[in-house]
Motif scaffolding. Sequence first.
Motif, mmCIF file in Angstrom:
data_model
loop_
_atom_site.group_PDB
_atom_site.id
_atom_site.type_symbol
_atom_site.label_atom_id
_atom_site.label_comp_id
_atom_site.label_asym_id
_atom_site.label_seq_id
_atom_site.Cartn_x
_atom_site.Cartn_y
_atom_site.Cartn_z
ATOM 1 N N PRO A 280 0.817 -1.216 0.000
ATOM 2 C CA PRO A 280 0.000 0.000 0.000
ATOM 3 C C PRO A 280 0.848 1.263 0.000
ATOM 4 O O PRO A 280 1.950 1.287 0.558
ATOM 5 C CB PRO A 280 -0.792 -0.123 1.307
ATOM 6 C CG PRO A 280 0.094 -0.919 2.204
ATOM 7 C CD PRO A 280 0.896 -1.849 1.325
ATOM 8 N N PHE A 281 0.333 2.320 -0.641
ATOM 9 C CA PHE A 281 1.015 3.605 -0.695
ATOM 10 C C PHE A 281 0.001 4.712 -0.415
ATOM 11 O O PHE A 281 -0.895 4.946 -1.232
ATOM 12 C CB PHE A 281 1.664 3.828 -2.066
ATOM 13 C CG PHE A 281 2.807 2.913 -2.359
ATOM 14 C CD1 PHE A 281 4.105 3.256 -1.997
ATOM 15 C CD2 PHE A 281 2.586 1.684 -2.976
ATOM 16 C CE1 PHE A 281 5.166 2.401 -2.261
ATOM 17 C CE2 PHE A 281 3.644 0.826 -3.244
ATOM 18 C CZ PHE A 281 4.935 1.182 -2.881
ATOM 19 N N ASN A 282 0.140 5.368 0.726
ATOM 20 C CA ASN A 282 -0.681 6.527 1.064
ATOM 21 C C ASN A 282 -0.116 7.711 0.286
ATOM 22 O O ASN A 282 0.915 8.272 0.648
ATOM 23 C CB ASN A 282 -0.641 6.768 2.569
ATOM 24 C CG ASN A 282 -1.642 7.813 3.014
ATOM 25 O OD1 ASN A 282 -2.222 8.522 2.201
ATOM 26 N ND2 ASN A 282 -1.844 7.921 4.323
ATOM 27 N N LEU A 283 -0.765 8.086 -0.793
ATOM 28 C CA LEU A 283 -0.154 8.970 -1.793
ATOM 29 C C LEU A 283 0.350 10.312 -1.268
ATOM 30 O O LEU A 283 1.423 10.760 -1.698
ATOM 31 C CB LEU A 283 -1.120 9.180 -2.964
ATOM 32 C CG LEU A 283 -1.321 7.943 -3.842
ATOM 33 C CD1 LEU A 283 -2.393 8.186 -4.883
ATOM 34 C CD2 LEU A 283 -0.016 7.534 -4.523
ATOM 35 N N PRO A 284 -0.362 10.981 -0.373
ATOM 36 C CA PRO A 284 0.207 12.253 0.105
ATOM 37 C C PRO A 284 1.540 12.104 0.826
ATOM 38 O O PRO A 284 2.251 13.082 1.021
ATOM 39 C CB PRO A 284 -0.885 12.780 1.054
ATOM 40 C CG PRO A 284 -2.149 12.151 0.566
ATOM 41 C CD PRO A 284 -1.743 10.786 0.117
ATOM 42 N N ARG A 285 1.880 10.881 1.218
ATOM 43 C CA ARG A 285 3.124 10.629 1.947
ATOM 44 C C ARG A 285 4.067 9.710 1.170
ATOM 45 O O ARG A 285 5.004 9.151 1.732
ATOM 46 C CB ARG A 285 2.818 10.005 3.309
ATOM 47 C CG ARG A 285 1.943 10.886 4.196
ATOM 48 C CD ARG A 285 1.463 10.140 5.437
ATOM 49 N NE ARG A 285 0.670 10.984 6.311
ATOM 50 C CZ ARG A 285 -0.617 11.259 6.134
ATOM 51 N NH1 ARG A 285 -1.258 10.728 5.100
ATOM 52 N NH2 ARG A 285 -1.276 12.046 6.965
ATOM 53 N N THR A 286 3.833 9.561 -0.126
ATOM 54 C CA THR A 286 4.559 8.569 -0.923
ATOM 55 C C THR A 286 5.653 9.202 -1.768
ATOM 56 O O THR A 286 5.453 10.230 -2.405
ATOM 57 C CB THR A 286 3.570 7.812 -1.841
ATOM 58 O OG1 THR A 286 2.720 6.999 -1.032
ATOM 59 C CG2 THR A 286 4.307 6.922 -2.836
ATOM 60 N N GLY A 304 -7.176 3.319 -4.754
ATOM 61 C CA GLY A 304 -8.177 3.713 -3.771
ATOM 62 C C GLY A 304 -8.374 5.221 -3.787
ATOM 63 O O GLY A 304 -7.402 5.971 -3.614
ATOM 64 N N THR A 305 -9.605 5.672 -4.004
ATOM 65 C CA THR A 305 -9.820 7.117 -4.096
ATOM 66 C C THR A 305 -11.177 7.548 -3.538
ATOM 67 O O THR A 305 -12.188 6.870 -3.757
ATOM 68 C CB THR A 305 -9.714 7.605 -5.554
ATOM 69 O OG1 THR A 305 -9.858 9.031 -5.593
ATOM 70 C CG2 THR A 305 -10.762 6.967 -6.452
ATOM 71 N N PRO A 314 -7.189 14.629 -6.616
ATOM 72 C CA PRO A 314 -6.080 15.061 -7.481
ATOM 73 C C PRO A 314 -4.791 14.277 -7.285
ATOM 74 O O PRO A 314 -4.051 14.044 -8.258
ATOM 75 C CB PRO A 314 -5.905 16.533 -7.099
ATOM 76 C CG PRO A 314 -7.257 16.971 -6.639
ATOM 77 C CD PRO A 314 -7.844 15.769 -5.949
ATOM 78 N N ALA A 315 -4.487 13.849 -6.060
ATOM 79 C CA ALA A 315 -3.268 13.063 -5.845
ATOM 80 C C ALA A 315 -3.357 11.712 -6.542
ATOM 81 O O ALA A 315 -2.358 11.183 -7.048
ATOM 82 C CB ALA A 315 -3.016 12.872 -4.352
ATOM 83 N N VAL A 316 -4.561 11.153 -6.592
ATOM 84 C CA VAL A 316 -4.775 9.892 -7.300
ATOM 85 C C VAL A 316 -4.655 10.121 -8.808
ATOM 86 O O VAL A 316 -4.072 9.305 -9.530
ATOM 87 C CB VAL A 316 -6.142 9.294 -6.936
ATOM 88 C CG1 VAL A 316 -6.446 8.076 -7.797
ATOM 89 C CG2 VAL A 316 -6.189 8.916 -5.464
ATOM 90 N N ASP A 347 -14.534 5.321 -13.361
ATOM 91 C CA ASP A 347 -14.418 5.386 -14.821
ATOM 92 C C ASP A 347 -13.255 6.283 -15.245
ATOM 93 O O ASP A 347 -12.539 5.978 -16.203
ATOM 94 C CB ASP A 347 -15.723 5.928 -15.425
ATOM 95 C CG ASP A 347 -16.882 4.954 -15.270
ATOM 96 O OD1 ASP A 347 -16.617 3.759 -15.035
ATOM 97 O OD2 ASP A 347 -18.037 5.401 -15.375
ATOM 98 N N THR A 348 -13.087 7.389 -14.528
ATOM 99 C CA THR A 348 -11.995 8.311 -14.858
ATOM 100 C C THR A 348 -10.646 7.640 -14.692
ATOM 101 O O THR A 348 -9.777 7.726 -15.568
ATOM 102 C CB THR A 348 -12.078 9.566 -13.968
ATOM 103 O OG1 THR A 348 -13.331 10.216 -14.185
ATOM 104 C CG2 THR A 348 -10.936 10.526 -14.288
ATOM 105 N N ILE A 349 -10.453 6.945 -13.559
ATOM 106 C CA ILE A 349 -9.166 6.289 -13.302
ATOM 107 C C ILE A 349 -8.908 5.175 -14.300
ATOM 108 O O ILE A 349 -7.805 5.043 -14.854
ATOM 109 C CB ILE A 349 -9.110 5.751 -11.859
ATOM 110 C CG1 ILE A 349 -9.105 6.906 -10.866
ATOM 111 C CG2 ILE A 349 -7.879 4.877 -11.656
ATOM 112 C CD1 ILE A 349 -7.954 7.875 -11.025
ATOM 113 N N ALA A 350 -9.921 4.360 -14.563
ATOM 114 C CA ALA A 350 -9.748 3.273 -15.534
ATOM 115 C C ALA A 350 -9.368 3.837 -16.901
ATOM 116 O O ALA A 350 -8.505 3.292 -17.598
ATOM 117 C CB ALA A 350 -11.020 2.446 -15.624
ATOM 118 N N GLY A 351 -9.970 4.953 -17.281
ATOM 119 C CA GLY A 351 -9.647 5.575 -18.553
ATOM 120 C C GLY A 351 -8.247 6.138 -18.594
ATOM 121 O O GLY A 351 -7.606 6.174 -19.658
#
Length: 400
Positions: A280-286, A304-305, A314-316, A347-351
């Motif tokens: 796992p990666f907590n994006l604001p701290r990655t 995960g978003t 936005p970080a995702v 849908d946005t992420i998959a795209g």
Amino acid sequence: MPAREIRPGVHWVGAIDWDREIFDELIPLPDGTSYNAYLVRGSEKTALIDTVDPTKTEELIGNLDDLGVTAIDYIVANHAEQDHSGSLPAMLERFPGATVVTNEKCRGLLVELLQIPEDRVRVIQDGETLPLGDRTLQFFIMPWVHWPETMVTYLQEDRVLFSCDFFGSHYATSNLFVGDEAAIHPAAKRYYAEIMMPFRKSIQGHLARLDGIGGIDIIAPSHGPLHDRPSVILDAYRDWTGDTVRDVVVLPYVSMHGSTREMVDHLIGALIGRGVTVKPFNLPRTDLGDLAMAIVDAATIVVGTPTVIFGPHPAVVSAAYVTNLLRPKTRYVTVIGSYGWGGKAADTIAGMLDRLRAEVIEPVIVLGKPGKDEFAALDRLADEIVKRHRDDTLVLQEER
């Protein structure tokens, strides 16, 4: 750092950048880096293989002065990017008799990026040789490692491959050669992930080509220590660029109010309970490099978003964009998360991950806080991931 001998008449003359923390204003450098340049003296001619970042020009000049270099006949430019070629203008001014040796595409970039005079460039063809007297340089154009004009230079008599970005690592060390291979391996994998991975298929072909050039005793890259056991890094690249992935789920995520985090925690537990390795990666701290390294050979990416207004956090979005650029060999992707009043985050992420050519597993997106039914859906997602991994012959099961 003083010049150091690799072979009699062959010296490292580059610079160590202990304090550099970021590259291209994008890539974190937790271990600094080096800019490797090499001096090759033949019985008749002298060649400089690459230069250094322009911030380190004086160190390159100092190393050449320490070796008593008063003339250079050829300056080989394996790559036009400034951390390799940024000191070329200064070198051409200091050594007015020097000729830049490179391929046609690199010549064009050097003229445009550094305003190198065209009449001081000698264009070579793929496979061409350049005699230095008792030593011979041979050039192999290897595009997309990692720019379209990249080439490598092979010193035939000493069996040294000056590999440019190929096989490098952003790793500042006082050791000329790789000492602790366990320490260098993650640095080299991180380097591959950050700049080489999008061109995996091209690199597969270049690796096959290197097998036929007559033997390599030393690999001398443009960044990081040299490899005097070439098989170690060659085998690592064959693994990273190969088609096999591992029984690993990488899970980058953001949680705004805790709902997505509950889903992430539940899925992590469900996958671990089913024998799957989860990263796992907590994006604001990655660290972006850590994430890039993790996706090199992971079979599945689960994003995960939460929903921000109507789309993913936005970080995702940033992480998905970078992942799509890096184009890992990941075979499956999916999305989990929550929303408040609407949106199409999944849908946005998959795209955004279309370049991965990965199969999309049905996302789990819930309204608000997850409950019993939502956790059951996450368990079914874990079951589906396990099934895909076990049925796919290209997924290598992790050793437990």
